[in-house]
Design a protein around this motif. Structure first.
Motif, PDB file in Angstrom:
ATOM      1  N   PRO A  30       0.838  -1.202   0.000  1.00 27.20           N
ATOM      2  CA  PRO A  30       0.000   0.000   0.000  1.00 27.20           C
ATOM      3  C   PRO A  30       0.872   1.251   0.000  1.00 27.20           C
ATOM      4  O   PRO A  30       2.019   1.224   0.452  1.00 27.20           O
ATOM      5  CB  PRO A  30      -0.798  -0.107   1.301  1.00 27.20           C
ATOM      6  CG  PRO A  30      -0.703  -1.525   1.710  1.00 27.20           C
ATOM      7  CD  PRO A  30       0.589  -2.038   1.166  1.00 27.20           C
ATOM      8  N   ARG A  31       0.318   2.363  -0.489  1.00 25.51           N
ATOM      9  CA  ARG A  31       1.103   3.598  -0.597  1.00 25.51           C
ATOM     10  C   ARG A  31       1.600   4.077   0.765  1.00 25.51           C
ATOM     11  O   ARG A  31       2.649   4.691   0.845  1.00 25.51           O
ATOM     12  CB  ARG A  31       0.277   4.701  -1.270  1.00 25.51           C
ATOM     13  CG  ARG A  31      -0.192   4.349  -2.646  1.00 25.51           C
ATOM     14  CD  ARG A  31       0.520   4.858  -3.834  1.00 25.51           C
ATOM     15  NE  ARG A  31       1.270   6.057  -3.813  1.00 25.51           N
ATOM     16  CZ  ARG A  31       1.163   6.997  -4.730  1.00 25.51           C
ATOM     17  NH1 ARG A  31       0.286   6.888  -5.696  1.00 25.51           N
ATOM     18  NH2 ARG A  31       1.932   8.043  -4.712  1.00 25.51           N
ATOM     19  N   LYS A  32       0.866   3.768   1.836  1.00 28.41           N
ATOM     20  CA  LYS A  32       1.328   4.213   3.158  1.00 28.41           C
ATOM     21  C   LYS A  32       2.594   3.479   3.591  1.00 28.41           C
ATOM     22  O   LYS A  32       3.272   3.905   4.506  1.00 28.41           O
ATOM     23  CB  LYS A  32       0.229   4.052   4.205  1.00 28.41           C
ATOM     24  CG  LYS A  32      -0.089   2.617   4.542  1.00 28.41           C
ATOM     25  CD  LYS A  32      -1.158   2.520   5.603  1.00 28.41           C
ATOM     26  CE  LYS A  32      -1.372   1.067   5.966  1.00 28.41           C
ATOM     27  NZ  LYS A  32      -2.366   0.876   6.951  1.00 28.41           N
ATOM     28  N   GLU A  33       2.908   2.345   2.922  1.00 33.07           N
ATOM     29  CA  GLU A  33       4.104   1.569   3.246  1.00 33.07           C
ATOM     30  C   GLU A  33       5.093   1.543   2.088  1.00 33.07           C
ATOM     31  O   GLU A  33       5.990   0.706   2.051  1.00 33.07           O
ATOM     32  CB  GLU A  33       3.704   0.129   3.583  1.00 33.07           C
ATOM     33  CG  GLU A  33       2.789   0.008   4.773  1.00 33.07           C
ATOM     34  CD  GLU A  33       2.193  -1.384   4.931  1.00 33.07           C
ATOM     35  OE1 GLU A  33       2.652  -2.328   4.234  1.00 33.07           O
ATOM     36  OE2 GLU A  33       1.279  -1.529   5.737  1.00 33.07           O
ATOM     37  N   ALA A  34       4.927   2.438   1.134  1.00 38.42           N
ATOM     38  CA  ALA A  34       5.789   2.449  -0.054  1.00 38.42           C
ATOM     39  C   ALA A  34       7.254   2.574   0.345  1.00 38.42           C
ATOM     40  O   ALA A  34       7.586   3.350   1.241  1.00 38.42           O
ATOM     41  CB  ALA A  34       5.399   3.594  -0.974  1.00 38.42           C
ATOM     42  N   ALA A  74     -13.630   9.685 -17.730  1.00 36.91           N
ATOM     43  CA  ALA A  74     -12.677  10.033 -18.794  1.00 36.91           C
ATOM     44  C   ALA A  74     -11.246   9.787 -18.311  1.00 36.91           C
ATOM     45  O   ALA A  74     -10.409   9.256 -19.048  1.00 36.91           O
ATOM     46  CB  ALA A  74     -12.858  11.485 -19.219  1.00 36.91           C
ATOM     47  N   TYR A  75     -10.964  10.146 -17.048  1.00 35.60           N
ATOM     48  CA  TYR A  75      -9.629   9.923 -16.502  1.00 35.60           C
ATOM     49  C   TYR A  75      -9.319   8.430 -16.425  1.00 35.60           C
ATOM     50  O   TYR A  75      -8.196   8.007 -16.727  1.00 35.60           O
ATOM     51  CB  TYR A  75      -9.467  10.567 -15.116  1.00 35.60           C
ATOM     52  CG  TYR A  75      -8.131  10.217 -14.511  1.00 35.60           C
ATOM     53  CD1 TYR A  75      -6.967  10.824 -14.982  1.00 35.60           C
ATOM     54  CD2 TYR A  75      -8.021   9.241 -13.531  1.00 35.60           C
ATOM     55  CE1 TYR A  75      -5.719  10.475 -14.472  1.00 35.60           C
ATOM     56  CE2 TYR A  75      -6.786   8.890 -13.011  1.00 35.60           C
ATOM     57  CZ  TYR A  75      -5.646   9.501 -13.485  1.00 35.60           C
ATOM     58  OH  TYR A  75      -4.418   9.140 -12.981  1.00 35.60           O
ATOM     59  N   LEU A  76     -10.302   7.620 -16.029  1.00 37.24           N
ATOM     60  CA  LEU A  76     -10.056   6.175 -15.942  1.00 37.24           C
ATOM     61  C   LEU A  76      -9.680   5.595 -17.300  1.00 37.24           C
ATOM     62  O   LEU A  76      -8.810   4.720 -17.390  1.00 37.24           O
ATOM     63  CB  LEU A  76     -11.283   5.453 -15.373  1.00 37.24           C
ATOM     64  CG  LEU A  76     -11.546   5.664 -13.887  1.00 37.24           C
ATOM     65  CD1 LEU A  76     -12.796   4.894 -13.461  1.00 37.24           C
ATOM     66  CD2 LEU A  76     -10.347   5.269 -13.037  1.00 37.24           C
ATOM     67  N   PHE A  98      -3.841   7.475  -9.350  1.00 34.60           N
ATOM     68  CA  PHE A  98      -3.127   8.540 -10.044  1.00 34.60           C
ATOM     69  C   PHE A  98      -1.811   8.019 -10.595  1.00 34.60           C
ATOM     70  O   PHE A  98      -1.026   7.405  -9.872  1.00 34.60           O
ATOM     71  CB  PHE A  98      -2.900   9.734  -9.109  1.00 34.60           C
ATOM     72  CG  PHE A  98      -4.197  10.336  -8.647  1.00 34.60           C
ATOM     73  CD1 PHE A  98      -5.013  11.006  -9.543  1.00 34.60           C
ATOM     74  CD2 PHE A  98      -4.622  10.194  -7.343  1.00 34.60           C
ATOM     75  CE1 PHE A  98      -6.222  11.551  -9.131  1.00 34.60           C
ATOM     76  CE2 PHE A  98      -5.827  10.727  -6.921  1.00 34.60           C
ATOM     77  CZ  PHE A  98      -6.631  11.401  -7.827  1.00 34.60           C
ATOM     78  N   VAL A  99      -1.577   8.270 -11.891  1.00 35.00           N
ATOM     79  CA  VAL A  99      -0.390   7.746 -12.553  1.00 35.00           C
ATOM     80  C   VAL A  99       0.360   8.857 -13.287  1.00 35.00           C
ATOM     81  O   VAL A  99      -0.216   9.875 -13.668  1.00 35.00           O
ATOM     82  CB  VAL A  99      -0.743   6.612 -13.539  1.00 35.00           C
ATOM     83  CG1 VAL A  99      -1.346   5.422 -12.819  1.00 35.00           C
ATOM     84  CG2 VAL A  99      -1.675   7.095 -14.631  1.00 35.00           C
ATOM     85  N   TYR A 116       1.775   7.926  -9.445  1.00 31.83           N
ATOM     86  CA  TYR A 116       2.174   9.332  -9.386  1.00 31.83           C
ATOM     87  C   TYR A 116       2.751   9.605  -8.012  1.00 31.83           C
ATOM     88  O   TYR A 116       2.121   9.329  -6.996  1.00 31.83           O
ATOM     89  CB  TYR A 116       0.937  10.194  -9.642  1.00 31.83           C
ATOM     90  CG  TYR A 116       1.210  11.634  -9.976  1.00 31.83           C
ATOM     91  CD1 TYR A 116       1.973  11.999 -11.075  1.00 31.83           C
ATOM     92  CD2 TYR A 116       0.667  12.647  -9.207  1.00 31.83           C
ATOM     93  CE1 TYR A 116       2.196  13.325 -11.396  1.00 31.83           C
ATOM     94  CE2 TYR A 116       0.875  13.977  -9.525  1.00 31.83           C
ATOM     95  CZ  TYR A 116       1.647  14.311 -10.620  1.00 31.83           C
ATOM     96  OH  TYR A 116       1.855  15.627 -10.932  1.00 31.83           O
ATOM     97  N   SER A 117       3.947  10.150  -7.965  1.00 29.45           N
ATOM     98  CA  SER A 117       4.593  10.373  -6.675  1.00 29.45           C
ATOM     99  C   SER A 117       4.142  11.688  -6.049  1.00 29.45           C
ATOM    100  O   SER A 117       3.732  12.624  -6.734  1.00 29.45           O
ATOM    101  CB  SER A 117       6.116  10.385  -6.831  1.00 29.45           C
ATOM    102  OG  SER A 117       6.535  11.552  -7.491  1.00 29.45           O
ATOM    103  N   TYR A 118       4.245  11.729  -4.744  1.00 28.95           N
ATOM    104  CA  TYR A 118       3.892  12.941  -4.007  1.00 28.95           C
ATOM    105  C   TYR A 118       4.842  14.072  -4.387  1.00 28.95           C
ATOM    106  O   TYR A 118       4.434  15.224  -4.508  1.00 28.95           O
ATOM    107  CB  TYR A 118       3.925  12.650  -2.504  1.00 28.95           C
ATOM    108  CG  TYR A 118       3.329  13.746  -1.671  1.00 28.95           C
ATOM    109  CD1 TYR A 118       1.982  14.070  -1.787  1.00 28.95           C
ATOM    110  CD2 TYR A 118       4.099  14.458  -0.772  1.00 28.95           C
ATOM    111  CE1 TYR A 118       1.423  15.080  -1.030  1.00 28.95           C
ATOM    112  CE2 TYR A 118       3.550  15.467  -0.006  1.00 28.95           C
ATOM    113  CZ  TYR A 118       2.218  15.781  -0.140  1.00 28.95           C
ATOM    114  OH  TYR A 118       1.670  16.787   0.607  1.00 28.95           O
ATOM    115  N   SER A 119       6.110  13.747  -4.609  1.00 33.48           N
ATOM    116  CA  SER A 119       7.066  14.788  -4.999  1.00 33.48           C
ATOM    117  C   SER A 119       6.739  15.327  -6.392  1.00 33.48           C
ATOM    118  O   SER A 119       6.897  16.528  -6.642  1.00 33.48           O
ATOM    119  CB  SER A 119       8.507  14.280  -4.927  1.00 33.48           C
ATOM    120  OG  SER A 119       8.688  13.176  -5.767  1.00 33.48           O
ATOM    121  N   ALA A 120       6.263  14.486  -7.311  1.00 31.95           N
ATOM    122  CA  ALA A 120       5.851  14.965  -8.636  1.00 31.95           C
ATOM    123  C   ALA A 120       4.638  15.890  -8.502  1.00 31.95           C
ATOM    124  O   ALA A 120       4.552  16.920  -9.176  1.00 31.95           O
ATOM    125  CB  ALA A 120       5.526  13.792  -9.546  1.00 31.95           C
TER     126      ALA A 120
END
Length: 161
Positions: A30-34, A74-76, A98-99, A116-120
Motif C-alpha cells: 500500500p502507498r502508506k508503506e511504499a 474520462a480519466y479512468l 493517479f499515474v 504518481y509520486s507525491y514529490s511529482a
C-alpha cells in the motif's frame, strides 16, 4: 462510495479479497508503506463503516456529481492507456489511481503509468503557482499560514461551498 485503500474489498473484475491481498499477489505494498518516500501517501481519518470499510460520498448539487463522474470516467480511460504502456515495458499492473505520464528527467527512463509520486505532485503544484504569478504579476506567498498548500486549498474549497 469511498473504500479504504487497504482494508476494503477490491471490486475488481476477477479479483476477490481485500485490496491489501490484491497488492500482496502483485508483490506491491500500500502507498502508506511504499519503500520510496516520494510514493508514500496516507488515508486521513475518514469515518468508515466497520463492516465494509467504506463510506458514502455526497455532492452539494446533482450537477457537480455528474461533472465529477464524467471527468472521473474520462480519466479512468486515460489512466488505462497509460498503465497499458507500463505493462508493455514489462512492468506489473497496479491499482493506484493517479499515474505519471512522463519520464524521470534525471534518468530519462519512462515513468508512464507508474504511480504518481507525491514529490511529482508538489512539483506540479509549484509550477502552477509560478504560472499564476506570471499571469497576474504578483508573488504568491508559500506555506500553510498563507493557505497556499494543496491541503489548504481543500479547506478553502470546502469553506467556499
Amino acid at each position: 462510495m469511498l473504500r479504504h485503500p487497504d482494508q476494503a474489498q477490491t471490486f475488481l473484475v476477477g479479483e476477490t479479497g481485500t485490496r491489501r491481498q490484491y497488492l500482496d499477489r502483485l508483490g506491491l505494498s500500500p502507498r502508506k508503506e511504499a519503500p520510496e518516500k516520494s510514493l508514500r501517501v496516507y488515508w486521513k481519518d475518514l469515518d468508515l463503516d466497520s463492516g465494509t470499510n467504506q463510506t458514502e460520498a455526497f455532492f452539494v448539487h446533482r450537477s457537480l456529481e455528474y461533472l465529477f463522474s464524467s471527468y472521473y470516467n474520462a480519466y479512468l480511460d486515460y489512466r488505462h492507456e497509460l498503465v497499458c504502456m507500463r505493462v508493455a515495458r514489462g512492468e506489473c499492473q497496479h491499482p493506484f489511481l493517479f499515474v505519471a505520464r512522463g519520464e524521470d528527467r534525471s534518468s530519462e527512463k519512462s515513468c508512464i503509468g507508474n504511480p504518481y509520486s507525491y514529490s511529482a505532485f508538489n512539483g506540479a503544484w509549484e509550477r502552477a503557482l509560478r504560472r499564476i504569478e506570471a499571469r497576474f504579476g504578483e508573488l504568491i506567498p508559500r506555506g500553510k499560514k498563507f493557505g497556499t498548500t494543496p491541503h489548504a486549498l481543500r479547506h478553502a474549497y470546502a469553506q467556499t461551498l
